[in-house]
Design a protein around this motif. Structure first.
Motif, PDB file in Angstrom:
ATOM      1  N   THR A   2       0.842  -1.200   0.000  1.00  0.00           N
ATOM      2  CA  THR A   2       0.000   0.000   0.000  1.00  0.00           C
ATOM      3  C   THR A   2       0.878   1.252   0.000  1.00  0.00           C
ATOM      4  N   GLU A   3       1.941   1.155   0.780  1.00  0.00           N
ATOM      5  CA  GLU A   3       2.919   2.243   0.839  1.00  0.00           C
ATOM      6  C   GLU A   3       3.450   2.548  -0.554  1.00  0.00           C
ATOM      7  N   ALA A   4       3.879   1.524  -1.231  1.00  0.00           N
ATOM      8  CA  ALA A   4       4.446   1.680  -2.569  1.00  0.00           C
ATOM      9  C   ALA A   4       3.445   2.339  -3.509  1.00  0.00           C
ATOM     10  N   GLY A  11       3.289   5.144 -11.985  1.00  0.00           N
ATOM     11  CA  GLY A  11       2.456   4.013 -12.407  1.00  0.00           C
ATOM     12  C   GLY A  11       3.250   2.755 -12.641  1.00  0.00           C
ATOM     13  N   ASP A  12       4.484   2.629 -12.063  1.00  0.00           N
ATOM     14  CA  ASP A  12       5.273   1.403 -12.239  1.00  0.00           C
ATOM     15  C   ASP A  12       4.515   0.191 -11.704  1.00  0.00           C
ATOM     16  N   ASP A  13       3.816   0.400 -10.560  1.00  0.00           N
ATOM     17  CA  ASP A  13       3.097  -0.722  -9.974  1.00  0.00           C
ATOM     18  C   ASP A  13       1.967  -1.183 -10.893  1.00  0.00           C
ATOM     19  N   LEU A  14       1.345  -0.228 -11.597  1.00  0.00           N
ATOM     20  CA  LEU A  14       0.259  -0.599 -12.517  1.00  0.00           C
ATOM     21  C   LEU A  14       0.827  -1.398 -13.690  1.00  0.00           C
ATOM     22  N   GLU A  15       1.977  -0.965 -14.173  1.00  0.00           N
ATOM     23  CA  GLU A  15       2.642  -1.648 -15.284  1.00  0.00           C
ATOM     24  C   GLU A  15       2.998  -3.082 -14.865  1.00  0.00           C
ATOM     25  N   ALA A  56      -8.109   6.314  -2.333  1.00  0.00           N
ATOM     26  CA  ALA A  56      -8.518   7.299  -1.322  1.00  0.00           C
ATOM     27  C   ALA A  56      -7.314   7.846  -0.562  1.00  0.00           C
ATOM     28  N   GLN A  57      -6.256   6.975  -0.453  1.00  0.00           N
ATOM     29  CA  GLN A  57      -5.081   7.412   0.310  1.00  0.00           C
ATOM     30  C   GLN A  57      -4.092   8.202  -0.557  1.00  0.00           C
ATOM     31  N   VAL A  58      -4.334   8.238  -1.852  1.00  0.00           N
ATOM     32  CA  VAL A  58      -3.402   8.943  -2.752  1.00  0.00           C
ATOM     33  C   VAL A  58      -3.562  10.457  -2.530  1.00  0.00           C
ATOM     34  N   PRO A  59      -2.438  11.162  -2.439  1.00  0.00           N
ATOM     35  CA  PRO A  59      -2.528  12.630  -2.255  1.00  0.00           C
ATOM     36  C   PRO A  59      -3.416  13.246  -3.326  1.00  0.00           C
ATOM     37  N   ALA A  60      -4.203  14.242  -2.916  1.00  0.00           N
ATOM     38  CA  ALA A  60      -5.236  14.838  -3.772  1.00  0.00           C
ATOM     39  C   ALA A  60      -4.700  15.259  -5.127  1.00  0.00           C
ATOM     40  N   GLU A  61      -3.478  15.783  -5.201  1.00  0.00           N
ATOM     41  CA  GLU A  61      -2.963  16.320  -6.472  1.00  0.00           C
ATOM     42  C   GLU A  61      -2.603  15.210  -7.466  1.00  0.00           C
ATOM     43  N   GLN A  62      -2.413  13.969  -6.927  1.00  0.00           N
ATOM     44  CA  GLN A  62      -2.093  12.858  -7.843  1.00  0.00           C
ATOM     45  C   GLN A  62      -3.321  11.999  -8.149  1.00  0.00           C
ATOM     46  N   ARG A  63      -4.382  12.210  -7.379  1.00  0.00           N
ATOM     47  CA  ARG A  63      -5.495  11.259  -7.403  1.00  0.00           C
ATOM     48  C   ARG A  63      -6.175  11.167  -8.766  1.00  0.00           C
ATOM     49  N   ARG A  64      -6.350  12.311  -9.389  1.00  0.00           N
ATOM     50  CA  ARG A  64      -7.055  12.377 -10.658  1.00  0.00           C
ATOM     51  C   ARG A  64      -6.351  11.555 -11.747  1.00  0.00           C
ATOM     52  N   GLU A  65      -5.030  11.823 -11.833  1.00  0.00           N
ATOM     53  CA  GLU A  65      -4.238  11.145 -12.868  1.00  0.00           C
ATOM     54  C   GLU A  65      -4.183   9.635 -12.599  1.00  0.00           C
ATOM     55  N   ARG A  66      -3.971   9.290 -11.317  1.00  0.00           N
ATOM     56  CA  ARG A  66      -3.854   7.876 -10.979  1.00  0.00           C
ATOM     57  C   ARG A  66      -5.211   7.167 -11.163  1.00  0.00           C
ATOM     58  N   GLY A  67      -6.264   7.882 -10.806  1.00  0.00           N
ATOM     59  CA  GLY A  67      -7.609   7.302 -10.985  1.00  0.00           C
ATOM     60  C   GLY A  67      -7.853   6.962 -12.450  1.00  0.00           C
ATOM     61  N   ALA A  68      -7.478   7.878 -13.337  1.00  0.00           N
ATOM     62  CA  ALA A  68      -7.676   7.639 -14.776  1.00  0.00           C
ATOM     63  C   ALA A  68      -6.841   6.449 -15.241  1.00  0.00           C
ATOM     64  N   ALA A  69      -5.576   6.384 -14.746  1.00  0.00           N
ATOM     65  CA  ALA A  69      -4.696   5.275 -15.141  1.00  0.00           C
ATOM     66  C   ALA A  69      -5.258   3.939 -14.651  1.00  0.00           C
ATOM     67  N   LEU A  70      -5.775   3.948 -13.426  1.00  0.00           N
ATOM     68  CA  LEU A  70      -6.357   2.717 -12.872  1.00  0.00           C
ATOM     69  C   LEU A  70      -7.563   2.263 -13.683  1.00  0.00           C
ATOM     70  N   ASN A  71      -8.406   3.210 -14.050  1.00  0.00           N
ATOM     71  CA  ASN A  71      -9.594   2.858 -14.847  1.00  0.00           C
ATOM     72  C   ASN A  71      -9.207   2.282 -16.208  1.00  0.00           C
ATOM     73  N   ARG A  72      -8.165   2.885 -16.811  1.00  0.00           N
ATOM     74  CA  ARG A  72      -7.702   2.345 -18.103  1.00  0.00           C
ATOM     75  C   ARG A  72      -7.211   0.915 -17.920  1.00  0.00           C
ATOM     76  N   LEU A  73      -6.390   0.735 -16.851  1.00  0.00           N
ATOM     77  CA  LEU A  73      -5.846  -0.597 -16.598  1.00  0.00           C
ATOM     78  C   LEU A  73      -6.976  -1.591 -16.344  1.00  0.00           C
ATOM     79  N   LYS A  74      -7.977  -1.153 -15.604  1.00  0.00           N
ATOM     80  CA  LYS A  74      -9.089  -2.045 -15.284  1.00  0.00           C
ATOM     81  C   LYS A  74      -9.772  -2.508 -16.578  1.00  0.00           C
TER      82      LYS A  74
END
Ligand code: 2NL
Length: 369
Positions: A2-4, A11-15, A56-74
């Motif tokens: 979770t830390e990572a 997005g290395d973890d997503l890759e 939810a734990q991702v800092p607010a300024e990164q959340r948007r970008e990471r959310g989009a990347a996660l949805n694409r990956l999903k």
């Protein structure tokens, strides 16, 4: 872990999840293994589900970008998982079709007589097979036609006029009149099929016509539905000699008696001229065929009447030939030593077991039919 996730923005973890899931899918070679990968990725405790929860734990300024990347990956993983499922199902079906392949052209296994699943050939069918084998070897083809006939095909074309006594003799079953006001009949003999054959085929003709026939008559030797076989040969120079040779050969082959006595006796039919009844030698007392001093009538025959040829559009100055007819039940009964015709159509399995033929041993001329 979770830390990572929370600290990664590249997005290395997503890759890594994508690569590992794709590798796991490729390694899954059956639907069970595939389902394990699906659950481990998209299930309630799956890796992708965990990443989505961690958003939810991702800092607010990164959340948007990471959310989009996660949805694409999903979406990508869902598609990859679904594609693999289709692939595995296809492979499973192909394997099953290979394994369950059945050659329906193989002959059946012989079964012990009397076992539940064994079948037999009805003696009428067997007799038709035998007739066909014998006449087939002489170059005859089998012809078929309708059981419901016009008056003309059944009577008129055969030189049996409207008020001819032969019509009464036939005990005809009539059907209600058709649109032309004429009453169709259940054919009283198979001759209408030969009429149809002459109307549609160019001579030379060599045809036999086995089939059902109908007459309003019922006793130990008559059934309202019975079977006949008729034969027809038409060419430019067919004679009574051909008729005699053909029928003598047939009778000797059918009854399996090489020297069976055969006698031709002058007779009358409206559709042949001259006409002959054919008798075979037998012993009336013992019923034995081929021996004894008695004669048994077995069939009718003759040279096709010129009027019948003309009715079928054949010029009697060019074409001539012979025809014959016999009852199938009758010749089957004689060959098998049966005394009553009715059991042929009563479906009593005890009688059928006794008289049936082996389906794995069709008639052959070499062995004697
Ligand atoms: C019998 C006699 C016979 C025929 C049938 C025939 C058919 C045509 C033209 C001429 Cl299209 N003849 N058939 C000929 C002679 C005898 O049957 O006793 N049948 C059981």
């Amino acid at each position: 872990m979770t830390e990572a996730i929370t600290t990664t923005t590249a997005g290395d973890d997503l890759e890594a999840l994508r690569r590992e899931t794709e590798a796991a899918l490729a390694a899954a070679t059956d639907l069970r293994a595939w389902d394990a990968v699906r659950v481990a990725t998209l299930g309630r405790n799956g890796r992708l589900t965990a990443l989505l929860k961690g958003l939810a734990q991702v800092p607010a300024e990164q959340r948007r970008e990471r959310g989009a990347a996660l949805n694409r990956l999903k979406a990508e993983l869902e598609a990859a998982i679904e594609a693999r499922r289709a692939e595995l199902e296809q492979a499973a079906l192909a394997a099953r079709l290979r394994a369950e392949r059945l050659d329906v052209t193989l002959p059946p296994r012989p079964t012990a007589p009397g076992t539940a699943q064994d079948g037999g050939i009805h003696p009428i069918s067997r007799t038709v097979e035998e007739l066909t084998a014998i006449f087939g070897a002489m170059g005859f083809a089998v012809a078929e036609g309708p059981d419901i006939e016009s008056d003309w095909h059944n009577f008129g074309a055969l030189n049996i006029p409207e008020h001819h006594p032969a019509r009464q003799d036939h005990d005809t079953f009539y059907l209600p009149p058709g649109p032309d006001g004429r009453r169709p009949v259940l054919r009283t003999h198979t001759s209408p099929v030969q009429i149809r054959t002459m109307l549609t085929q160019e001579p030379p003709i060599r045809a036999i016509v086995p089939g059902r026939t109908y007459r309003a008559d019922h006793d130990a030797t008559h059934s309202p539905m019975f079977h006949q076989v008729e034969g027809l040969v038409i060419d430019r120079a067919i004679t009574l000699g051909h008729l005699k040779g053909c029928l003598i050969d047939f009778l000797r082959a059918f009854f399996g008696i090489r020297d069976l006595p055969v006698r031709f006796r002058a007779s009358y039919f409206p559709f042949t001229e001259p006409s002959m009844e054919v008798d075979i030698g037998w012993n009336r007392r013992t019923g034995e065929l081929g021996k004894g001093e008695d004669w048994l009538e077995i069939l009718g025959s003759g040279m096709v009447h010129p009027k019948v040829l003309a009715n079928c559009g054949l010029d009697p100055r060019v074409w001539q030939g012979f025809a014959f007819g016999m009852g199938i039940e009758r010749i089957a009964m004689l060959k098998q030593g049966m005394t009553d015709l009715r059991p042929f159509f009563e479906s009593d399995v005890r009688w059928l077991r006794h008289y049936r033929a082996d389906p794995l041993s069709p008639p052959s001329l070499a062995e004697g039919v």
